[in-house]
Scaffold this active site. Structure first.
Site, short mmCIF file in Angstrom:
data_model
loop_
_atom_site.label_atom_id
_atom_site.label_comp_id
_atom_site.label_asym_id
_atom_site.label_seq_id
_atom_site.Cartn_x
_atom_site.Cartn_y
_atom_site.Cartn_z
N GLU A 1 -83.50 -7.61 2.49
CA GLU A 1 -84.32 -6.53 3.06
C GLU A 1 -85.18 -5.84 2.01
OE1 GLU A 1 -85.09 -5.98 5.90
OE2 GLU A 1 -83.55 -7.09 6.99
C1 LIG Z 1 -77.62 -14.02 2.06
C2 LIG Z 1 -79.06 -13.82 2.28
C3 LIG Z 1 -79.52 -13.52 3.53
C4 LIG Z 1 -80.88 -13.37 3.75
N1 LIG Z 1 -81.33 -13.13 5.01
C5 LIG Z 1 -82.65 -13.19 5.26
C6 LIG Z 1 -83.13 -13.15 6.59
O1 LIG Z 1 -82.40 -12.99 7.54
N2 LIG Z 1 -84.47 -13.26 6.79
C7 LIG Z 1 -85.33 -13.42 5.75
O2 LIG Z 1 -86.52 -13.53 6.01
N3 LIG Z 1 -84.90 -13.45 4.48
C8 LIG Z 1 -83.58 -13.36 4.20
N4 LIG Z 1 -83.13 -13.41 2.92
C9 LIG Z 1 -84.09 -13.50 1.84
C10 LIG Z 1 -84.15 -12.21 1.01
O3 LIG Z 1 -84.71 -11.18 1.74
C11 LIG Z 1 -84.96 -12.56 -0.26
O4 LIG Z 1 -84.10 -13.34 -1.06
C12 LIG Z 1 -85.42 -11.35 -0.99
O5 LIG Z 1 -86.44 -10.73 -0.26
C13 LIG Z 1 -85.96 -11.70 -2.37
O6 LIG Z 1 -86.81 -12.80 -2.37
P1 LIG Z 1 -86.57 -14.00 -3.39
O7 LIG Z 1 -85.16 -14.38 -3.28
O8 LIG Z 1 -87.58 -15.03 -3.19
O9 LIG Z 1 -86.75 -13.33 -4.80
P2 LIG Z 1 -88.12 -13.14 -5.58
O10 LIG Z 1 -89.12 -12.57 -4.71
O11 LIG Z 1 -88.44 -14.39 -6.29
O12 LIG Z 1 -87.71 -12.02 -6.62
C14 LIG Z 1 -86.96 -12.27 -7.82
C15 LIG Z 1 -86.79 -10.97 -8.56
O13 LIG Z 1 -88.08 -10.46 -8.96
C16 LIG Z 1 -88.28 -9.17 -8.46
N5 LIG Z 1 -89.67 -9.06 -8.06
C17 LIG Z 1 -90.37 -9.88 -7.25
N6 LIG Z 1 -91.63 -9.44 -7.10
C18 LIG Z 1 -91.73 -8.32 -7.83
C19 LIG Z 1 -92.76 -7.38 -8.06
N7 LIG Z 1 -93.95 -7.51 -7.48
N8 LIG Z 1 -92.50 -6.33 -8.86
C20 LIG Z 1 -91.29 -6.17 -9.41
N9 LIG Z 1 -90.29 -7.01 -9.22
C21 LIG Z 1 -90.49 -8.08 -8.44
C22 LIG Z 1 -87.32 -9.02 -7.31
O14 LIG Z 1 -86.95 -7.67 -7.11
C23 LIG Z 1 -86.16 -9.86 -7.76
O15 LIG Z 1 -85.32 -9.10 -8.58
C24 LIG Z 1 -81.78 -13.52 2.68
C25 LIG Z 1 -81.29 -13.81 1.41
C26 LIG Z 1 -79.96 -13.98 1.19
C27 LIG Z 1 -79.48 -14.34 -0.16
#
Ligand SMILES: Cc1cc2nc3c(=O)[nH]c(=O)nc-3n(C[C@H](O)[C@H](O)[C@H](O)COP(=O)(O)OP(=O)(O)OC[C@H]3O[C@@H](n4cnc5c(N)ncnc54)[C@H](O)[C@@H]3O)c2cc1C
Lengths: 772, 599
Positions: free
Chosen positions: B441
């Site tokens: 989220e």
């Molecule tokens: C168990 C689980 C359930 C989930 N359920 C859902 C779901 O129901 N629906 C859905 O759509 N998604 C879901 N997700 C996805 C989840 O919302 C994403 O993993 C999350 O939004 C982060 O995206 P990412 O993993 O690609 O990380 P990334 O976006 O690659 O981020 C990696 C790190 O970089 C930081 N970061 C990224 N961009 C920036 C920025 N511009 N400035 C500063 N810091 C930044 C982030 O805070 C993070 O620490 C789920 C994930 C998990 C693990």
């Protein structure tokens, strides 16, 4: 040769506008027209027109409207006769012959034609006439558009050219660009090409008008109206005339001719009365939603139907933030549009040297001053790089103009040592010469390092021991950093007997200053840091008093808006040299507070010390009260004098480019080895509660008439409390310090009222005042 | 062995004494929501959580979900528990009456969300997502679509999911590639792959509605070109919700993960699946955000729920486990050793947990009350102010309560010593489960950016007004001579911390205007500073209520406990604001100067 009196023949939009502006410059004018009564009607129209052609309605008295027969008897004392009649060579020729019979020997005759060559105008006229004749091409509206294109004939007397150029420059405040006798001269020649290319390409590439205007607007430093917004402004019906006559006058192989094509939609709009803002609307219109609220509509170019206007969203616009080349290279229709419009336009401009002028700077100035482009075409090419530009033209299959080839990757402008130089068609750089009496801060900034700077302000040296304080914040708002820079300037200049002698407060922003940074104040407010708001108020008062008490001359030189704190800084300067187009006002009540950086105090003292004022304590209070409570803003520097924002000691400069030099000269003229700052105002005998009550009654009467809102009343009463001296009475004297304390006290009370907050919120959110 | 007992006494204190929950019934549409109705509903919910959901928490974690022949099966007991859940009417709790809902206030839903998260977070995710979809469609869907799906979501027979994430598009949803083509008949065909989709497939309901972000053919790039679609797992034939054939959506895999193992996390393949547009074309992200706001608050409550149950374990353990003697001599001389609870460091940990949890609960429910005001209050200004306060505090609540949830779960593990690390004891599950709440989220880093980048600048900081002005007035009042000395002693450190918060806000606003890195580099520290001050404000208000009750002769030991914990919070936890303030003032250069290669 001095110009004491002028005659304008032709009382249409241009002729009457020019007459009004001559009056603004203090030149008596005879305004005449062949149609009986037309001149008188024109003056009445001028008095109602928006934006106002007169700097003050009183200026209309300098215009004498007469019918042509009578004018012919009276124009013998005119030094300058301006012709602005129908664009018909026969009509003009007849008129010239008549004029030539009666005019004063040696007087100058000039035409405001935009389409007829000078050679044609003097054909068949006397030699004497030809030697006194030239074209003076004004732009609409004449008061506000700064360009004057001047075209002289082969036999025009040099003294006549010099006299008119000088008058246009100094008295009318115009930027004079000398042009050759070529069709459309400079600005319209290139401007019309740009407009036409932009209209064609919008159809060809299927852009919405919002998209077209967003691409051909801000990113290039073109007016944010873009093209279609501009057409609405100048009138859709004008375009076919301009393009038609221009195309007809041009050589058969001129690229402009290939651009002109039938525009069925445009013709239909004109026919149906959609001629732009002066008509029923144009490409953009105002409509109403079913619920009655207003909505901005835009025309769909493909269907010709209206639809709600929508903000343009294009990837290329995002990309443009990374630089113009990114916009040009973008694959979406925004990029295609930029290429289709701006590449040919800039190339066309580059091909026009030396045809229309030898001087690239003249071309750039013409577009800047006549079309409000932020950068002229050559400056724009420099932003792209001449090498990139040439390559891109080749990629697009467009010929590379000789001048661009000659640049061979070098910029059109460069700074060599401290001098700005421009590339000329001989392939060499020549200095860009500023006329005597023109001092440009931008030049100084190019040539030198600031003496000091922070994010909101900077100090520059103007030479001869004069220091310039420049505001650099957004809209030149005033914040703690500006005050820190004022303190810095005061410390550096010291007693004015060292290396620094005087301070000039000046900048080249669109606004001199729109006053305190409300946003910062609001953050303090929103987090509840009341004490810090009070401190900032006290800090501003301290800073302005320090300026007023400085032992060296402090001259402010405003142009454009000088509002709130930006007005107060003028009130605390030792002298003001104002640009004629200065819009000065204490507008604090509009946001529900009152002037508390000394504005109430200073304006009251000014009114009280006016030797011609009526007797008794109330008149100066009432005058000050009216100005502040109604948040009056001057419509010009001239008007500001009448409101006492400026005094008769303060100077007015008509030409924006001359403002800084005039201000500097003023500062040096004030300086003496034993210079004394203006004396603090003497303590005032103020009526206290009884006076406050009298003003309160006035406010309540206005409220009863529905002319003031509930909160207007609250704010006005706070102003009244300050101006009547708080809890004093006439037997006591109220000092400046006590008045300033009252300002602070009443300000802090107002700023904590919810209605004041609503006003500030509203202004910050919408830019418009809230009447609550 | 783990145990969970819903903290009904504290819930009642917050609702009744602190928030005066009886005022809810004065809001139009909530006339029935009197305390007489609300508290029995909560007690019933507590029973379900304790008796039905909690017993499946550890087993569900051990078993996890299974993917067999393209179908996902939840752990043993989940389907039956879900039936009990919908039969109890819990999916209908805060849905609108016209959709078959009970129309109870959000605040009541908040309480239930916390309790469910304590009892079994993995289970709670299924109905939680349905609620998100319900909100989004209700707000942005067309009437016909609403009629078709809302009653099904309300009665729980269908569930929902949020499909945002793709392999290349996590935080940056502007990178979403899933495509949507008009099918010529008013519908759309969706094609693309979504990953990490919670509740993406399961065996709890007859149908699942996927809310999917995708691009229309003519969409501009980036975040301005994304639209929102509703894609059913099984096609819906008519308004009565008659089910047709399977849609072209398939579960391409299940993730194996650190925690919430009873919740399915799916790869979903959309292969020209039929869907409906929800809201305006290209306006999908703003629409999704209205749903995400509610979801973010819910995730904050998940953090709180886990912290609560972890604290209960730790407290029980600290009373039972005998190790060592109190430093000033045995406190329980007749036992072989004193229980852990006598040790100062154990007490520090317990009080830290208690202070965070009870403060967090008060803060969360306070926001819940404002949500109800935003939705229902008759006065426009009150509605606006409430809405602005909620908008401001959403990122704070989400990040603060999930960060603290993890901290508290970790402290609970610490109190258990080595036994905490052993799976059978059930405590390490909370650490694992809590970890995801900081990530999904919108990661907590992104919450902090939302706070400084969007919420602070909005209307030049006006959102802050609704938080700062009342608190400034309270502190001013308690700073005056003659103020209650107990409360004044609590207010003094809070006033100091609040001053830091005010100044830090101004610093970030001013520096951030000139340089966005300045705001971003301070964002996480600032969010925590804000969170601590907000907890402090709620602790002060709780202490004030407790003090008034005691003065009026109340004897409930809970009130004394509130004063003790408030004192602990102000003295031991709030001083962190000093360090955070210094770190914020340090500016962005220390973060941005080192070149990427030098890391
Ligand atoms: C168990 C689980 C359930 C989930 N359920 C859902 C779901 O129901 N629906 C859905 O759509 N998604 C879901 N997700 C996805 C989840 O919302 C994403 O993993 C999350 O939004 C982060 O995206 P990412 O993993 O690609 O990380 P990334 O976006 O690659 O981020 C990696 C790190 O970089 C930081 N970061 C990224 N961009 C920036 C920025 N511009 N400035 C500063 N810091 C930044 C982030 O805070 C993070 O620490 C789920 C994930 C998990 C693990």
């Amino acid at each position: 040769m001095d110009l004491h009196h002028a005659t304008v023949v032709g009382a249409g939009v241009m002729g009457s506008g020019i007459a009004a502006h001559l009056a603004n410059a203090g030149i008596p004018v005879l305004l005449t027209d062949a149609r009986l009564g037309a001149a008188t009607e024109a003056v009445a129209r001028l008095l109602k027109a928006e934006p106002a052609p007169f700097m003050h309605p009183d200026r209309a008295r300098l215009i004498t409207p007469v019918d042509l027969p009578e004018a012919l008897d009276r124009l013998t004392n005119s030094d300058w006769i301006l012709e602005a009649v129908t664009e018909d060579p026969v009509v003009k020729a007849d008129l010239y012959r008549t004029l030539d019979r009666v005019r004063k020997p040696g007087s100058v005759v000039s035409s405001n034609t935009s389409t007829i060559p000078l050679s044609k105008l003097i054909a068949g006229q006397s030699d004497r006439f030809a030697s006194d004749f030239m074209i003076t091409h004004f732009f609409n509206p004449p008061r506000y558009m700064r360009l004057l294109e001047l075209v002289a004939g082969p036999n025009t007397r040099p003294e006549a050219i010099a006299a008119i150029a000088k008058c246009a420059d100094r008295r009318l405040g115009k930027g004079v660009v000398m042009c050759r006798d070529t069709p459309g001269f400079i600005a319209n020649r290139i401007g019309a090409f740009w407009l036409q290319a932009a209209i064609n390409a919008a159809f060809d590439w299927g852009l919405t008008i919002e998209e077209a205007d967003a691409v051909c607007g801000r990113p290039f430093g073109l007016p944010k109206t873009g093209v279609f917004g501009l057409l609405d402004l100048i009138g859709l019906d004008l375009l076919p005339h301009v393009t038609g006559s221009l195309a007809a006058a041009l050589a058969p192989d001129d690229p402009f001719r290939a651009l002109v094509r039938p525009q069925p939609l445009l013709s239909r709009l004109i026919q149906e009365g959609y001629t732009g803002r002066k008509g029923k609307g144009g490409f953009y219109r105002l409509g109403r939603r079913p619920d009655g609220s207003r909505i901005k509509l835009a025309l769909d170019l493909a269907s010709g139907a209206e639809r709600p206007s929508e903000k343009a969203i294009l990837d290329s616009l995002q990309a443009a933030r990374g630089g113009l080349t990114a916009l040009f290279e973008h694959a979406d229709r925004g990029g295609a549009y930029a290429r289709a419009v701006m590449l040919p336009t800039l190339a066309y401009a580059a091909e026009r040297v030396p045809e229309v002028s030898d001087d690239i700077d003249a071309v750039d100035r013409a577009l800047r001053l006549g079309y409000n482009w932020k950068y002229g075409p050559f400056e724009l090419i420099d932003r792209l790089g001449t090498g990139w530009f040439a390559d891109r033209l080749t990629t697009e299959g467009l010929p590379v103009p000789p001048l661009v080839s000659a640049a061979a990757g070098r910029p059109f402008y460069r700074v060599e040592g401290t001098a700005l130089q421009a590339l000329s068609n001989d392939g060499a750089y020549h200095p860009v010469v500023r006329p005597a009496g023109v001092l440009v801060l931008a030049d100084i900034k190019r040539q030198s390092q600031p003496v000091a700077h922070n994010p909101s302000a900077a100090l520059w040296t103007l030479g001869d021991g004069v220091l310039c304080l420049e505001f650099t914040s957004k809209m030149n708002t005033l914040d703690p950093q500006v005050f820190a820079m004022i303190d810095d300037a005061l410390a550096r200049i010291g007693d004015g007997r060292g290396i620094w002698k005087a301070l000039v407060i000046y900048n080249e922003g669109e606004a001199f200053s729109v006053g305190a940074n409300l946003g910062l104040a609001m953050i303090l407010y929103n987090v509840g840091l009341w004490d810090q708001i009070a401190e900032r108020i006290a800090e501003g008062q301290r800073c302005y008093l320090a300026l007023r008490n400085a032992p060296f001359p402090v001259v402010s030189a405003p142009s454009g808006l000088a509002l709130g704190g930006g007005c107060e800084i003028l009130l605390y300067s030792h002298a003001v040299q104002a640009h004629a187009e200065s819009y000065i006002g204490l507008v604090e009540t509009g946001v529900g507070v009152l002037p508390a950086w000394g504005g109430c105090t200073a304006l009251l003292s000014r009114h009280s010390q006016n030797p011609t004022r009526p007797g008794g304590p109330m008149p100066p209070i009432a005058q000050t009260f009216e100005t502040i409570a109604l948040a009056k803003v001057s419509r010009s520097a001239d008007d500001a004098r009448r409101l006492n924002y400026l005094t008769t000691n303060d100077g007015i400069t008509m030409n924006r480019d001359r403002l800084l030099a005039d201000a500097k000269a003023r500062a040096l003229a004030l300086w003496t080895p034993d210079y004394h700052p203006p004396a603090p105002p003497p303590p005032l005998a103020l009526p206290g509660p009884s006076g406050r009550l009298a003003l309160a009654l006035q406010i309540e009467a206005l409220q009863l008439q529905g002319k003031a809102t509930a909160h207007d009343g609250v704010v006005a009463k706070a102003v009244a409390t300050v101006l009547t001296g708080g809890d004093t009475d006439l037997t006591d004297l109220v000092s400046e310090a006590e008045l300033l304390a009252l300002e602070r006290q009443e300000f802090m009370k107002l700023v904590r009222t919810p209605a004041t907050l609503d006003r500030i919120d509203h202004v910050l959110a919408t830019g418009k005042p809230l009447r609550n | 062995m783990p145990r969970y007992q819903a903290p009904l006494a504290d819930i009642r204190f917050v609702l009744e004494d602190l928030l005066r929950v009886e005022q809810l019934a004065t809001l139009p549409g909530y006339e029935d929501a009197t305390p007489d109705l609300i508290f029995p509903v909560i007690a019933e919910g507590a029973r379900l959580c304790e008796e039905v959901l909690f017993p499946l928490n550890q087993s569900g974690d051990a078993e996890g979900c299974r993917l067999e022949k393209g179908r996902v099966f939840t752990p043993a007991g989940f389907p039956a528990a879900y039936r009990a859940y919908i039969e109890g009417g819990w999916t209908r709790l805060a849905c609108a009456p016209e959709d078959g809902g009970m129309g109870l206030p959000e605040l009541v839903y908040f309480v239930m969300e916390e309790m469910v998260s304590s009892a079994n977070l993995a289970f709670g995710i299924y109905p939680g997502l349905s609620r998100g979809v319900y909100n989004a469609v209700r707000r942005h869907g067309e009437e016909s679509l609403k009629r078709r799906v809302l009653p099904r979501l309300a009665d729980g027979s269908w569930a929902g999911t949020m499909c945002l994430t793709e392999p290349q598009a996590g935080t940056d949803l502007g990178l979403v590639r899933t495509r949507a083509e008009p099918d010529g008949a008013g519908g759309y065909r969706i094609t693309g792959t979504k990953i990490f989709i919670s509740a993406g497939d399961h065996d709890l309901t007859e149908n699942i509605l996927h809310l999917v972000l995708a691009r229309l053919p003519d969409a501009p790039g980036g975040s301005h070109g994304i639209s929102l679609f509703l894609v059913p797992k099984i096609q819906v034939r008519d308004d009565q919700g008659t089910l047709g054939t399977a849609n072209a959506v398939s579960c391409g895999g299940l993730e194996h993960k650190m925690g919430i193992r009873g919740s399915s996390t799916c790869v979903l393949n959309f292969d020209g699946a039929a869907g409906w547009l929800v809201g305006q074309p290209h306006k999908g992200l703003p629409a999704m955000f209205t749903m995400m706001n509610a979801a973010r608050l819910a995730v904050g409550l998940q953090g709180l729920g886990l912290a609560e149950v972890a604290y209960q374990h730790a407290l029980a353990y600290a009373r039972d486990r005998l190790q060592g003697r109190a430093l000033k001599g045995a406190r329980y001389p007749n036992r072989p050793a004193d229980p852990l609870i006598v040790h100062p460091d154990i007490r520090r940990m317990l009080l830290t947990m208690k202070a965070y949890n009870e403060g967090g609960r008060a803060l969360a429910y306070w926001i819940g009350l404002h949500l109800d005001h935003e939705a229902r209050h008759p006065d426009l200004r009150t509605r606006q102010a409430a809405g602005e306060l909620v908008a401001l505090l959403i990122p704070v609540l989400k990040a603060l309560l999930t960060d603290l949830g993890f901290e508290v779960a970790n402290l609970a593990l610490q109190i258990h010593g080595g036994h905490g690390y052993i799976q059978d004891n059930g405590i390490e599950q909370y650490v694992r489960d809590a970890r995801i709440t900081q990530v999904y989220e919108g990661t907590n880093g992104i919450q902090a950016l939302d706070l400084v980048g969007r919420k602070l600048p909005q209307a030049t900081g006006r959102l802050l007004r609704h938080f700062c002005h009342p608190l400034a007035a309270e502190l001013e009042e308690l700073g005056r001579d003659g103020a209650d000395p107990v409360l004044a002693a609590l207010a003094a450190p809070l006033a100091k911390a609040f001053g830091r918060f005010q100044q830090a806000t101004v610093t970030i606003a001013i520096r951030g205007l000139a340089d966005p890195d300045e705001a971003a580099a301070a964002a996480s520290d600032y969010l925590r500073l804000f969170g601590l001050v907000a907890l402090g404000a709620l602790w002060l208000r709780m202490a004030r209520v407790a003090q008034e009750k005691l003065a009026a002769g109340a004897t409930n030991p809970l009130y004394r406990g509130k004063l003790d914990t408030a004192r602990f919070f102000m003295a031991k936890l709030l001083p962190q604001t000093g360090a955070l303030f210094a770190a914020i003032q340090a500016g962005a250069a220390v973060v941005m100067d080192p070149e990427d290669e030098r890391f």
